[in-house]
Design a protein around this motif. Structure first.
Motif, short mmCIF file in Angstrom:
data_model
loop_
_atom_site.label_atom_id
_atom_site.label_comp_id
_atom_site.label_asym_id
_atom_site.label_seq_id
_atom_site.Cartn_x
_atom_site.Cartn_y
_atom_site.Cartn_z
N LYS A 56 0.86 -1.18 0.00
CA LYS A 56 0.00 0.00 0.00
C LYS A 56 0.90 1.24 0.00
O LYS A 56 1.17 1.85 1.03
CB LYS A 56 -0.92 -0.01 1.23
CG LYS A 56 -1.87 -1.22 1.25
CD LYS A 56 -2.72 -1.23 2.52
CE LYS A 56 -3.66 -2.43 2.55
NZ LYS A 56 -4.48 -2.47 3.78
N LYS A 57 1.32 1.61 -1.20
CA LYS A 57 2.34 2.65 -1.34
C LYS A 57 1.88 4.01 -0.82
O LYS A 57 2.59 4.67 -0.07
CB LYS A 57 2.75 2.76 -2.81
CG LYS A 57 3.86 3.77 -3.07
CD LYS A 57 4.26 3.77 -4.53
CE LYS A 57 5.34 4.82 -4.80
NZ LYS A 57 5.76 4.84 -6.21
N ALA A 58 0.70 4.44 -1.21
CA ALA A 58 0.22 5.77 -0.81
C ALA A 58 0.10 5.89 0.71
O ALA A 58 0.50 6.90 1.30
CB ALA A 58 -1.13 6.05 -1.47
N GLU A 59 -0.44 4.85 1.34
CA GLU A 59 -0.58 4.87 2.80
C GLU A 59 0.78 4.88 3.49
O GLU A 59 0.99 5.57 4.50
CB GLU A 59 -1.40 3.68 3.27
CG GLU A 59 -2.87 3.71 2.89
CD GLU A 59 -3.12 3.06 1.52
OE1 GLU A 59 -2.16 2.96 0.72
OE2 GLU A 59 -4.28 2.67 1.26
N ALA A 60 1.71 4.10 2.91
CA ALA A 60 3.06 4.04 3.48
C ALA A 60 3.74 5.41 3.40
O ALA A 60 4.35 5.88 4.37
CB ALA A 60 3.90 3.00 2.76
N ILE A 61 3.61 6.07 2.26
CA ILE A 61 4.22 7.39 2.08
C ILE A 61 3.65 8.39 3.08
O ILE A 61 4.39 9.17 3.70
CB ILE A 61 4.01 7.90 0.63
CG1 ILE A 61 4.85 7.07 -0.33
CG2 ILE A 61 4.35 9.38 0.51
CD1 ILE A 61 4.58 7.36 -1.80
N ALA A 62 2.34 8.36 3.27
CA ALA A 62 1.70 9.29 4.20
C ALA A 62 2.23 9.09 5.62
O ALA A 62 2.50 10.07 6.34
CB ALA A 62 0.18 9.09 4.17
N GLN A 63 2.41 7.84 6.04
CA GLN A 63 2.90 7.56 7.39
C GLN A 63 4.38 7.93 7.53
O GLN A 63 4.79 8.51 8.55
CB GLN A 63 2.68 6.09 7.75
CG GLN A 63 1.23 5.69 7.91
CD GLN A 63 0.55 6.41 9.06
OE1 GLN A 63 1.17 6.73 10.07
NE2 GLN A 63 -0.74 6.67 8.92
N LYS B 189 5.93 10.21 5.87
CA LYS B 189 6.01 11.67 5.89
C LYS B 189 5.68 12.21 7.28
O LYS B 189 6.32 13.15 7.78
CB LYS B 189 5.07 12.28 4.85
CG LYS B 189 5.60 12.25 3.42
CD LYS B 189 4.64 12.97 2.48
CE LYS B 189 5.21 13.06 1.06
NZ LYS B 189 4.27 13.75 0.14
N ALA B 190 4.67 11.62 7.91
CA ALA B 190 4.29 12.04 9.27
C ALA B 190 5.45 11.77 10.23
O ALA B 190 5.73 12.58 11.13
CB ALA B 190 3.04 11.30 9.72
N ALA B 191 6.11 10.63 10.07
CA ALA B 191 7.24 10.29 10.92
C ALA B 191 8.40 11.26 10.69
O ALA B 191 9.01 11.76 11.63
CB ALA B 191 7.70 8.86 10.66
N SER C 173 13.09 5.40 -1.32
CA SER C 173 12.87 4.12 -1.99
C SER C 173 11.49 4.03 -2.64
O SER C 173 11.26 3.23 -3.55
CB SER C 173 13.05 2.96 -1.01
OG SER C 173 12.00 2.93 -0.05
N LEU C 174 10.57 4.89 -2.14
CA LEU C 174 9.22 4.94 -2.71
C LEU C 174 9.07 6.10 -3.70
O LEU C 174 7.97 6.42 -4.13
CB LEU C 174 8.19 5.08 -1.58
CG LEU C 174 8.10 3.90 -0.61
CD1 LEU C 174 7.16 4.22 0.55
CD2 LEU C 174 7.62 2.64 -1.33
N GLY C 175 10.21 6.71 -4.07
CA GLY C 175 10.19 7.78 -5.07
C GLY C 175 9.83 9.14 -4.52
O GLY C 175 9.37 10.01 -5.29
N VAL C 176 10.01 9.34 -3.21
CA VAL C 176 9.63 10.62 -2.60
C VAL C 176 10.85 11.23 -1.91
O VAL C 176 11.58 10.55 -1.20
CB VAL C 176 8.50 10.44 -1.56
CG1 VAL C 176 8.17 11.76 -0.88
CG2 VAL C 176 7.27 9.85 -2.22
N ASP C 177 11.06 12.53 -2.16
CA ASP C 177 12.10 13.27 -1.46
C ASP C 177 11.42 14.22 -0.48
O ASP C 177 10.77 15.18 -0.90
CB ASP C 177 12.95 14.07 -2.45
CG ASP C 177 14.14 14.75 -1.77
OD1 ASP C 177 14.23 14.68 -0.53
OD2 ASP C 177 14.97 15.35 -2.47
N PRO C 178 11.53 13.95 0.84
CA PRO C 178 10.79 14.77 1.81
C PRO C 178 11.40 16.14 2.06
O PRO C 178 10.77 17.00 2.64
CB PRO C 178 10.86 13.92 3.09
CG PRO C 178 12.17 13.20 2.95
CD PRO C 178 12.31 12.89 1.49
#
Length: 232
Positions: free
Chosen positions: A177-184, A186-188, A208-213
């Motif tokens: 569940k990529k979208a949910e993982a990214i959201a969590q 990001k919160a962390a 690793s999920l393609g996101v640079d925070p």
């Protein structure tokens, strides 16, 4: 004069006798209650010190067994501690130590049992959330995702919230569940202090999920050439 003093003393004595006859029993019982309470408090303090000393000795036994990697001795000592000193802080500490060593030695079920006990019995706010987080990690290892998420549900002390979000991100990531993982994640990442080394680990997970925070650097446009007018 002497007779006068004798009469005064006799009157005072009579007043004292009357006072004692009226309130003597009450005063006596009040003193008994106070003294009994004092003795009881001293006895309780002695009992507490005795319990603490015995629990500390048993914790040392768990610690020695953990350092030796003797899982059978760890389980025996921890079971003894739960039975005799389950309400002490030493028991909660012993549970976390036993769970860590048992997991490292491959005794996963025993590790789960120790963490479950600490999570359910601990009266110390600090130990309970730690036990729940570690238990969620152990459950993740065995792919028990729903059970892991149950441990991460409910309230946690505020300082643990970023770590809970990170662990939830792990659950969602392993479930695909990529979208949910990214959201969590990001919160962390947002909740962790910038100086916290663990923040870098969360950043790697997001990468690793393609996101640079990290916020993008502002784009600086090239300055327009300055035209200098030369007067003749």
């Amino acid at each position: 004069m002497a007779n006068h003093l004798d009469l005064e003393e006799q009157e005072q004595l009579d007043e004292l006798k009357a006072f004692w006859n009226r309130f003597g029993n009450l005063i006596t019982w009040a003193l008994i209650v106070v003294l009994a309470g004092f003795a009881g408090w001293n006895g309780y303090q002695y009992w507490q010190r005795s319990q603490s000393a015995q629990a500390a000795a048993l914790y040392d036994e768990v610690d020695r067994a953990a350092k030796a990697g003797d899982t059978a001795k760890i389980e025996r000592a921890f079971a003894d501690m739960k039975d005799k000193f389950g309400s002490t802080t030493f028991a909660q500490q012993a549970g976390l130590l036993a769970a860590k060593t048992l997991f490292e030695k491959g005794s996963v079920d025993a590790s789960k049992a120790a963490l479950t006990w600490v999570a359910g019995q601990s009266s110390e706010d600090g130990y309970q959330p730690v036990a729940r987080l570690r238990l969620a990690s152990v459950l993740l290892e065995s792919k028990s995702y729903d059970e892991a998420m149950q441990q991460l549900s409910g309230s946690f002390p505020k300082e643990f919230e970023p770590l809970v979000a990170d662990r939830k991100g792990d659950v969602f990531s392993l479930q695909g569940k990529k979208a949910e993982a990214i959201a969590q994640y990001k919160a962390a990442y947002t909740g962790l202090d910038e100086r916290d080394d663990y923040r870098r680990i969360v950043e790697i997970k997001l990468n690793s999920l393609g996101v640079d925070p990290r916020p993008a650097a502002p784009v600086v446009s090239a300055a327009s050439p300055v035209t200098v007018e030369i007067k003749k």
